[in-house]
Design a protein around this motif. Structure first.
Motif, PDB file in Angstrom:
ATOM      1  N   VAL A  55       1.150  -1.343   0.015  1.00 18.55           N
ATOM      2  CA  VAL A  55       0.190  -0.479   0.130  1.00 18.55           C
ATOM      3  C   VAL A  55       0.615   1.343  -0.481  1.00 18.55           C
ATOM      4  O   VAL A  55       0.644   2.431  -1.102  1.00 18.55           O
ATOM      5  N   ARG A  56       1.835   0.897   0.908  1.00 23.43           N
ATOM      6  CA  ARG A  56       2.882   2.516   0.847  1.00 23.43           C
ATOM      7  C   ARG A  56       3.712   2.340  -1.049  1.00 23.43           C
ATOM      8  O   ARG A  56       3.277   3.534  -0.644  1.00 23.43           O
ATOM      9  N   ALA A  57       3.754   1.980  -1.112  1.00 27.94           N
ATOM     10  CA  ALA A  57       4.428   1.744  -2.279  1.00 27.94           C
ATOM     11  C   ALA A  57       4.066   1.734  -3.047  1.00 27.94           C
ATOM     12  O   ALA A  57       4.253   2.656  -4.393  1.00 27.94           O
ATOM     13  N   ARG A  76      10.563  -1.191  -4.690  1.00 27.18           N
ATOM     14  CA  ARG A  76      11.046   0.435  -4.962  1.00 27.18           C
ATOM     15  C   ARG A  76      11.440   0.818  -6.422  1.00 27.18           C
ATOM     16  O   ARG A  76      11.580   1.716  -6.891  1.00 27.18           O
ATOM     17  N   ASP A  77      11.755  -0.397  -7.025  1.00 27.47           N
ATOM     18  CA  ASP A  77      12.569  -0.211  -8.517  1.00 27.47           C
ATOM     19  C   ASP A  77      11.676  -0.449  -9.473  1.00 27.47           C
ATOM     20  O   ASP A  77      11.625   0.408 -10.065  1.00 27.47           O
ATOM     21  N   PRO A 108       9.793   8.632  -6.916  1.00 30.34           N
ATOM     22  CA  PRO A 108      11.429   7.927  -6.008  1.00 30.34           C
ATOM     23  C   PRO A 108      11.287   7.144  -5.100  1.00 30.34           C
ATOM     24  O   PRO A 108       9.519   6.715  -5.348  1.00 30.34           O
ATOM     25  N   PRO A 109      12.235   6.091  -4.434  1.00 32.31           N
ATOM     26  CA  PRO A 109      11.555   4.995  -3.828  1.00 32.31           C
ATOM     27  C   PRO A 109      10.773   4.903  -2.923  1.00 32.31           C
ATOM     28  O   PRO A 109      10.319   3.814  -3.330  1.00 32.31           O
ATOM     29  N   SER A 110      10.946   5.640  -2.317  1.00 29.75           N
ATOM     30  CA  SER A 110       9.737   5.915  -0.983  1.00 29.75           C
ATOM     31  C   SER A 110       8.960   7.012  -1.408  1.00 29.75           C
ATOM     32  O   SER A 110       9.162   7.870  -1.947  1.00 29.75           O
ATOM     33  N   LEU A 135      10.018   3.956   4.745  1.00 26.21           N
ATOM     34  CA  LEU A 135      10.376   3.433   3.953  1.00 26.21           C
ATOM     35  C   LEU A 135       9.441   2.347   2.818  1.00 26.21           C
ATOM     36  O   LEU A 135       8.633   1.185   3.603  1.00 26.21           O
ATOM     37  N   VAL A 136      10.016   2.021   1.725  1.00 31.08           N
ATOM     38  CA  VAL A 136       9.354   0.805   0.693  1.00 31.08           C
ATOM     39  C   VAL A 136      10.382   0.103   1.575  1.00 31.08           C
ATOM     40  O   VAL A 136      11.031   0.263   0.966  1.00 31.08           O
TER      41      VAL A 136
END
Ligand SMILES: NC(=O)c1ccc[n+]([C@@H]2O[C@H](COP(=O)([O-])OP(=O)(O)OC[C@H]3O[C@@H](n4cnc5c(N)ncnc54)[C@H](OP(=O)(O)O)[C@@H]3O)[C@@H](O)[C@H]2O)c1
Length: 230
Positions: free
Chosen positions: A41-43, A70-71, A79-81, A63-64
């Protein structure tokens, strides 16, 4: 009215409705499979918001965690997160907290107009301090985030923050995870405090999904017509 992001409230609580313990110890209410769901969900979000008490008490990184996720975000030029967001009245925030020192994404701190100068001197370059008005309203934060390009906002607590997003009616979805135990101590933080909530016995929220995840259960509520089941 300005555009505001799709806003998803997420939290885990005990069977007796507590978000944590009454002690300084961080209480894990969820399980590994659910932590991974929360990571997904964060991602999927552009920003994650928590209250300053959660920053102080839990020292979250926000952070994710999954490299694959992240990729995937990076491949989509994100951004990754997600952007990290907090709000404070007292501005008792440690610039060395993980909230500020981990991850490359932007960190935003909303505070009341009269505290902006204090917050800027205390936090220096670790975050962008934003004047949230006097007092800070969740709608103001939402609309400001919308103006910054945030389309999907995840609110991860704690209770004071959840209460305000709900009572100000600026939430589109609630994801509630219920853990199979009791806290049994009224000094512990609750999911919400007193307030006038838009969902009452005469205006019930719509239960949009129920999922068992190991020993916890995820309840999804649609809180606005903007709710998306994806
Ligand atoms: N189970 C879960 O899913 C979950 C998730 C997150 C947190 N938690 C737990 O929840 C607890 C913290 O919850 P909480 O309800 O005590 O606090 P909280 O909602 O995390 O943060 C409250 C703080 O945010 C700031 N704030 C809130 N509304 C504001 C406004 N309108 N204007 C300016 N500042 C505002 C204030 O910070 P200042 O005090 O700096 O002025 C306030 O004290 C912790 O125990 C944490 O472990 C659990």
């Amino acid at each position: 009215m300005l555009d505001r992001p799709y806003t998803l409230l997420s939290c885990a609580l005990s069977l007796d409705g507590y978000l944590g313990s009454a002690t300084a110890r961080r209480l894990e209410l969820s399980n590994d499979a659910d932590f991974d769901r929360v990571d997904a969900v964060r991602a999927s979000c552009d920003a994650i918001l928590v209250g300053a008490a959660t920053v102080r008490h839990d020292n979250p990184r926000l952070l994710v965690r999954s490299k694959a996720r992240r990729d995937e975000r990076t491949a989509h030029r994100l951004p990754p997160s997600p952007i990290k967001v907090t709000l404070t009245e007292r501005v008792e925030l440690d610039a060395g907290a993980d909230f500020f020192t981990t991850g490359d994404a932007e960190k935003l701190v909303y505070c009341a107009s009269e505290r902006v100068a204090d917050a800027r001197s205390r936090l220096g370059s670790v975050a962008t301090v934003v004047d949230g008005g006097q007092p800070v309203a969740m709608r103001t934060i939402s609309e400001d985030l919308g103006a910054r390009g945030v389309r999907r906002l995840m609110v991860e607590g704690g209770g004071k923050v959840h209460t305000q997003f709900l009572t100000e009616n600026v939430a589109d979805e609630l994801q509630l995870v219920v853990a199979p135990f009791f806290v049994g101590d009224s000094r512990a933080p609750r999911f919400v405090s007193d307030g006038r909530f838009p969902w009452t016995p005469d205006r019930r929220a719509r239960l949009a999904g129920v999922r068992q995840i190991g020993d916890v259960v995820l309840l999804r509520y649609a809180l606005s017509p903007r709710f998306r089941a994806d």
